[in-house]
Motif scaffolding. Sequence first.
Motif, mmCIF file in Angstrom:
data_model
loop_
_atom_site.group_PDB
_atom_site.id
_atom_site.type_symbol
_atom_site.label_atom_id
_atom_site.label_comp_id
_atom_site.label_asym_id
_atom_site.label_seq_id
_atom_site.Cartn_x
_atom_site.Cartn_y
_atom_site.Cartn_z
ATOM 1 N N THR A 35 0.811 -1.219 0.000
ATOM 2 C CA THR A 35 0.000 0.000 0.000
ATOM 3 C C THR A 35 0.850 1.277 0.000
ATOM 4 O OG1 THR A 35 -0.168 -0.058 2.422
ATOM 5 C CG2 THR A 35 -1.925 -1.129 1.163
ATOM 6 N N GLU A 36 2.159 1.149 0.201
ATOM 7 C CA GLU A 36 3.021 2.325 0.140
ATOM 8 C C GLU A 36 2.982 2.908 -1.266
ATOM 9 O OE1 GLU A 36 4.123 4.680 1.927
ATOM 10 O OE2 GLU A 36 5.791 3.714 2.968
ATOM 11 N N GLN A 37 2.919 4.220 -1.361
ATOM 12 C CA GLN A 37 2.765 4.883 -2.651
ATOM 13 C C GLN A 37 4.071 5.533 -3.111
ATOM 14 O OE1 GLN A 37 -0.468 5.067 -4.575
ATOM 15 N NE2 GLN A 37 -0.383 3.265 -3.252
ATOM 16 N N TYR A 38 4.416 5.247 -4.361
ATOM 17 C CA TYR A 38 5.598 5.819 -4.994
ATOM 18 C C TYR A 38 5.156 6.608 -6.228
ATOM 19 C CZ TYR A 38 7.932 2.410 -2.009
ATOM 20 O OH TYR A 38 8.362 1.692 -0.925
ATOM 21 N N THR A 39 6.083 7.291 -6.849
ATOM 22 C CA THR A 39 5.722 8.066 -8.041
ATOM 23 C C THR A 39 5.124 7.175 -9.123
ATOM 24 O OG1 THR A 39 7.564 9.559 -7.545
ATOM 25 C CG2 THR A 39 6.574 9.739 -9.716
ATOM 26 N N ILE A 40 5.612 5.969 -9.239
ATOM 27 C CA ILE A 40 5.098 5.051 -10.254
ATOM 28 C C ILE A 40 3.621 4.721 -10.022
ATOM 29 C CG2 ILE A 40 5.633 2.852 -9.113
ATOM 30 C CD1 ILE A 40 6.797 1.908 -11.821
ATOM 31 N N ASP A 41 3.156 4.933 -8.780
ATOM 32 C CA ASP A 41 1.765 4.631 -8.429
ATOM 33 C C ASP A 41 0.814 5.814 -8.605
ATOM 34 O OD1 ASP A 41 2.372 1.967 -7.478
ATOM 35 O OD2 ASP A 41 3.264 2.917 -5.720
ATOM 36 N N VAL A 42 1.349 7.002 -8.886
ATOM 37 C CA VAL A 42 0.515 8.201 -8.968
ATOM 38 C C VAL A 42 -0.503 8.066 -10.105
ATOM 39 C CG1 VAL A 42 0.504 10.675 -9.485
ATOM 40 C CG2 VAL A 42 2.227 9.728 -7.946
ATOM 41 N N LYS A 43 -1.766 8.338 -9.801
ATOM 42 C CA LYS A 43 -2.839 8.349 -10.791
ATOM 43 C C LYS A 43 -3.660 9.621 -10.600
ATOM 44 C CE LYS A 43 -3.226 3.286 -10.988
ATOM 45 N NZ LYS A 43 -4.107 2.116 -10.776
ATOM 46 N N LEU A 44 -3.796 10.396 -11.653
ATOM 47 C CA LEU A 44 -4.574 11.628 -11.622
ATOM 48 C C LEU A 44 -5.661 11.565 -12.688
ATOM 49 C CD1 LEU A 44 -1.625 14.205 -11.402
ATOM 50 C CD2 LEU A 44 -2.975 13.285 -9.509
ATOM 51 N N PRO A 45 -6.742 12.283 -12.508
ATOM 52 C CA PRO A 45 -7.802 12.297 -13.526
ATOM 53 C C PRO A 45 -7.251 12.719 -14.894
ATOM 54 C CG PRO A 45 -8.566 13.327 -11.501
ATOM 55 C CD PRO A 45 -7.105 13.090 -11.326
ATOM 56 N N ASP A 46 -7.591 11.954 -15.926
ATOM 57 C CA ASP A 46 -7.218 12.248 -17.318
ATOM 58 C C ASP A 46 -5.705 12.195 -17.565
ATOM 59 O OD1 ASP A 46 -9.952 12.794 -17.940
ATOM 60 O OD2 ASP A 46 -9.712 14.803 -17.112
ATOM 61 N N MET A 47 -4.983 11.583 -16.653
ATOM 62 C CA MET A 47 -3.519 11.556 -16.785
ATOM 63 C C MET A 47 -3.083 10.728 -17.991
ATOM 64 S SD MET A 47 -0.696 10.337 -13.957
ATOM 65 C CE MET A 47 -0.948 8.569 -14.271
ATOM 66 N N LEU A 48 -2.078 11.235 -18.703
ATOM 67 C CA LEU A 48 -1.462 10.530 -19.817
ATOM 68 C C LEU A 48 -0.092 9.998 -19.375
ATOM 69 C CD1 LEU A 48 -2.261 13.127 -22.640
ATOM 70 C CD2 LEU A 48 -3.549 11.040 -22.065
ATOM 71 N N THR A 49 0.387 9.001 -20.100
ATOM 72 C CA THR A 49 1.685 8.405 -19.784
ATOM 73 C C THR A 49 2.629 8.597 -20.964
ATOM 74 O OG1 THR A 49 0.689 6.736 -18.342
ATOM 75 C CG2 THR A 49 2.901 6.290 -19.162
ATOM 76 N N ALA A 50 3.856 9.009 -20.670
ATOM 77 C CA ALA A 50 4.835 9.244 -21.726
ATOM 78 C C ALA A 50 6.073 8.382 -21.498
ATOM 79 C CB ALA A 50 5.238 10.717 -21.762
ATOM 80 N N VAL A 51 6.658 7.935 -22.595
ATOM 81 C CA VAL A 51 7.951 7.247 -22.555
ATOM 82 C C VAL A 51 8.897 7.972 -23.506
ATOM 83 C CG1 VAL A 51 6.968 5.012 -21.939
ATOM 84 C CG2 VAL A 51 7.278 5.585 -24.343
ATOM 85 N N MET A 52 10.195 7.802 -23.264
ATOM 86 C CA MET A 52 11.193 8.571 -24.005
ATOM 87 C C MET A 52 11.967 7.711 -25.007
ATOM 88 S SD MET A 52 11.035 11.740 -23.146
ATOM 89 C CE MET A 52 12.512 12.218 -24.059
ATOM 90 N N ILE A 53 12.384 8.379 -26.070
ATOM 91 C CA ILE A 53 13.397 7.845 -26.981
ATOM 92 C C ILE A 53 14.600 8.763 -26.854
ATOM 93 C CG2 ILE A 53 13.986 7.221 -29.339
ATOM 94 C CD1 ILE A 53 10.971 7.155 -29.959
ATOM 95 N N HIS A 54 15.657 8.259 -26.248
ATOM 96 C CA HIS A 54 16.878 9.033 -26.099
ATOM 97 C C HIS A 54 17.879 8.621 -27.171
ATOM 98 C CE1 HIS A 54 15.503 9.244 -21.712
ATOM 99 N NE2 HIS A 54 15.494 10.495 -22.135
ATOM 100 N N PRO A 55 18.823 9.473 -27.502
ATOM 101 C CA PRO A 55 19.833 9.102 -28.500
ATOM 102 C C PRO A 55 20.708 7.958 -28.007
ATOM 103 C CG PRO A 55 20.393 11.191 -27.454
ATOM 104 C CD PRO A 55 19.010 10.856 -27.017
ATOM 105 N N THR A 56 21.184 7.165 -28.945
ATOM 106 C CA THR A 56 22.058 6.045 -28.600
ATOM 107 C C THR A 56 23.411 6.529 -28.119
ATOM 108 O OG1 THR A 56 20.963 4.702 -30.283
ATOM 109 C CG2 THR A 56 23.084 3.916 -29.485
ATOM 110 N N LEU A 57 23.869 7.645 -28.678
ATOM 111 C CA LEU A 57 25.162 8.201 -28.309
ATOM 112 C C LEU A 57 24.984 9.448 -27.450
ATOM 113 C CD1 LEU A 57 27.140 7.957 -31.679
ATOM 114 C CD2 LEU A 57 27.020 6.288 -29.825
ATOM 115 N N PHE A 58 25.819 9.589 -26.435
ATOM 116 C CA PHE A 58 25.769 10.765 -25.586
ATOM 117 C C PHE A 58 26.241 11.987 -26.360
ATOM 118 C CE2 PHE A 58 26.620 7.221 -22.562
ATOM 119 C CZ PHE A 58 25.370 7.232 -21.958
#
Length: 737
Positions: free
Chosen positions: A227-250
């Motif tokens: 039941t402990e809540q972390y950022t990964i557990d946050v849910k808000l009304p109408d919330m969208l989820t995003a993932v990243m594409i980062h460059p292969t090279l720094f």
Amino acid sequence: MLPKLMQSITLPAARVEASRRQFLIGALATGTGLAIGFRLLSASPAAASETPAAGAHAFSPYVMIDGDGKVTVLSSQFEMGQGSYNGIATLVAEELDADWSTIDVKGAAGNLPAYGNIAFGGAMQGTGGSTSMVTSWERYRKAGAAARAMLVAAAASDWGVDAAEITVNKGVLSHPSGKSGGFGTFAAKAATLPVPADVKLKQPSDWKLIGNSELKRFDSARKANGTEQYTIDVKLPDMLTAVMIHPTLFGAKVKSFDASAARAIKGVVDVVETPRGIAVVGEHMWAAIKGREAVTVEWDEAGAEKRGTQQLMSMYRDLVKKPPAAVARKDGDAEAEFAKAAKVIEASFEFPYLAHAAMEPLNAVARMNEDGTLEIWGGHQFTEVYQKLAGDVAGVAAEKVRLHVMKTGGSFGRRAVFDGDVVVEAVHVAKAIGFRAPVKLQWTRENDMHAGRYRPAYVHSLKAGIDDSGKLVAWNDHIVGQSIMAKTAFEGMVKNGIDPTSVEGANNLPYAIPNQTVGLTTTDVGVPVLWWRSVGSTHTAFAAETFLDEVAEAAGRDPVEFRLSMLEPGSRHATVLKLAAEKAEWEKPLPQGRFRGVAIAESFGSVVAEIAEVSTDGNGQIKVERVVAAVDCGLAVNPDQVRAQVEGGIGFGLSAILGEEISLTDGAVDQGNFDLYTPLRIDAMPAVEVHIVASANPPSGIGEPGVPPIGPAVANAAYKALGKRLRVMPFSKSLDA
């Protein structure tokens, strides 16, 4: 040294909001110490968080006691599994005489005078350097004591009795007449009474919670039942989820991208460019990931780092043979002593890049409200920094940025970043879609492994000279590696070419060696680096303590006796070393097939000695069977937590030396998940004993100091088992050869 730099950092602080009808106690950092303050919040949340008049100290609560007696501690320190919330709650509950079962802790932010880290000079609110108890030890106890005194005064007034006749125990105030009442009964009235000008703290003999080995963490049940809540557990009304594409090279940047196929996938809402890559925004995580797979990106790699590990380490090996670019320590004349020494011993050590690999990958949630306030949920390890940077991106003042300080599934330094990292990235994504909905940016494990911020790679070259009597008379350590501080907000820490995080643990050896030189050559490499649990001591302690065993062998001396001969009798170092040796029965022969090694290291104000016991399968492989640790961390507020942190540090350090490595091929990171980046498996964890030195000194660090000694202790034991020195990390490279 770190606090001196941070004293010059000034960042806007956001306001702290709290609900009405709560009794608040606050301690304010001042130039002369701490001032205890309180007030009863009005019905208006806006009025409750008004900005103080010019020149006044901003008020912020440390303790809230509501009408049903629940005690909420507002922590200036960030909880990432190290137990800072539990420790701070213990300080408050002890002086308050609260019922431990009524305690809860929440992260607080937005008031620098109240929440500034005292160990950092009070110049910023931040969690790091194992300073949570250092910065909290006095002010949170005073807050609890002030709250108790005011509750007692309120009860005395109601009952018409002398306050000295009232006792407090487990959240209940009692009088010999039979009158009693809980904290909640008197909270409102207590808030109307004068704040005590001075509060008397308990004597150690009266402590019930501080130093109690049987006290269990207040949050254990929530973690066990999920039941402990972390950022990964946050849910808000109408919330969208995003993932990243980062460059292969720094250092690479987006040149162009095609998201047409991704946008056709059900659940994909948008695909947007950010300063660090491409974000795929979906109605949920699965849609975002499937959309990411369909995006094609062309990268501009003109300014990218394209060297691989082999090239970099070859360069480091060449550099370490040359004179150092800067000198961090120079005592006596080591070169002259080498010329006349009876024996000269030399060795080099290599350390790879390491990922932090926390259980919860990086994430943050951003939402812009109709009133123009920006809310961000996340692991805010450097609150003022993130608050200002997020405001800059969103185009709002820092005081309009409200941070929700979430508990986090690990950090090990990864969330203490100079540029806001995933927090700023989440705001960029939300801004790119016009702030039309809350956005949770969730990195995958592959993002976490590939996107940088590693413990730097290092090479050490060491040289020692011993005289005819077997005394160590000269010592030289040349370190080659990247600077963590350079080109950041903390580059002022780099003095005369010396980044203190590169040499800590090497330039302050506790041993009486009359002639010492520690040199540093800092490299310019495009791989992003960051502090990693116990920072410089992760490599300096290994190099020094492993090499010291080689020197002891050349001198024909016992490793423990050799170290003690160079330590001040009765010193913290000598005390923990003797304690570890006693508990491990160093003088007693081991059964056949078992071998011991020892190491000692000081970091973050604490001293830890560890003795590792290993076995071998006869095929060149070792298993760490047992580790005995002795630790002096000042007064142990939570002994059970101290043991847990040392145990965890041992597992963390073992994981690194046995098999962890971030390697690069033509600039690209090879590891993406735990199939190739291999943390310690549970069957490889040894039995661990932790012995705490009794101390009346204030608490010092404990989250990190257990890490540095384990590597050299195991390496020294492995040498006895295998007859081979392990000088290249991880050990798997040497053991499998």
